[in-house]
Scaffold this motif. Sequence first.
Motif, short mmCIF file in Angstrom:
data_model
loop_
_atom_site.label_atom_id
_atom_site.label_comp_id
_atom_site.label_asym_id
_atom_site.label_seq_id
_atom_site.Cartn_x
_atom_site.Cartn_y
_atom_site.Cartn_z
N ASP A 67 44.64 37.95 34.86
CA ASP A 67 44.04 36.63 35.09
C ASP A 67 43.46 36.56 36.50
N ALA A 68 42.14 36.45 36.61
CA ALA A 68 41.48 36.46 37.91
C ALA A 68 41.89 35.27 38.76
N LEU A 69 42.12 34.11 38.15
CA LEU A 69 42.55 32.95 38.91
C LEU A 69 43.92 33.17 39.52
N LEU B 153 42.68 27.17 43.88
CA LEU B 153 42.64 27.98 42.66
C LEU B 153 43.86 27.76 41.78
N VAL C 48 37.54 35.27 42.86
CA VAL C 48 37.62 35.24 41.40
C VAL C 48 36.43 35.97 40.79
N ARG D 129 43.81 26.54 37.97
CA ARG D 129 44.53 27.28 36.91
C ARG D 129 45.47 26.36 36.15
N ALA E 114 43.56 35.89 42.49
CA ALA E 114 42.94 35.31 43.69
C ALA E 114 43.79 34.18 44.27
#
Length: 341
Positions: free
Chosen positions: A172-174, A41, A221, A45, A177
Amino acid sequence: MSALLAAALFGASTPFAKLLAGEVSPVLLAGLLYLGSGVGLMLVRAIRDRGWTPSGLVRAEWPWLLGAILFGGVLGPIALLFGLTTTSGSTASLLLNLEAVLTALVAWLVFRENAGRRVVAGMLAIVAGGVVLAWPEGGESATGWVGPLAIALACLCWAIDNNLTRKVSGSDALFVAGSKGMVAGAVNSAFALALGATMPGTAIVVATMTVGLLGYGISLVMFVLALRGLGTARTGAYFSTAPFIGTVVALVLLDESTDPAFWLAASLMALGVWLHLTERHEHRHVHAPLQHRHPHVHDDHHQHPHPFEWDGTEPHDHWHEHLAVVHKHPHFPDIHHRHTH
């Protein structure tokens, strides 16, 4: 859709993790799964942002993220993988439905998220299914509880993780996670090696990290994005479809057999999931003034000016202000509807 995709990826990963559990120690396996998630991830990103960019988290959000990493990224996977060593893959997959129940209970009792009668009834049905699965067969010793209880403990850890992650779901989900994967993977792997675990061959490492990227990383995510839009308890309800996907994969991949108790438990859990997914919530509610940042479009809840020249692109991400408003419409406890009842 995000919650269902998260469920599909995580549910399918459980039987594959059981296959790998015979090749790697449980703690090291947890570490490699999360390292695969974190490394993958963070690379995604970096490619997306064309280099390293700040997380966007404010100081008050870091304790929530660190707590989520501890419970969801360190304690939960270890408990699950120890449970998998003495529990069939199909049974373990169905027992993971307890995560939705515990997530909703923590959200309701601790974080005061609303839970209607259908949500409560669904939780009771899922708990009943879990009891049927965990109940030792006639003549079986009390050690028959060890595997199911370890998986239930993992579900509790993830329930706490889900509620803590909700606090940073607008970020920011990235990053959320990916950072969980990096920290949890490093801690678990270092701990396992300190206890004497040996690193498996390259093929096993690559396979484990790939399962981790798909089943833990990308799944998380999608889960964070769902938390942003549905709230904790409802996202957990959608995510509780994961064990059924895992069960189908386990029955095919591991050639496991079933008995009447298994199908009774599956029916009870299916009823609970259906009650959760068909729950509807609507009432007159108040939006207090709020300032925050997250990707958004200009809908009924986002009617604000821009302190910069805006080209009309949506969704877009910036700090914005919500003015007080009172209205009525169907809604979930998302990041704009965390009001009391």
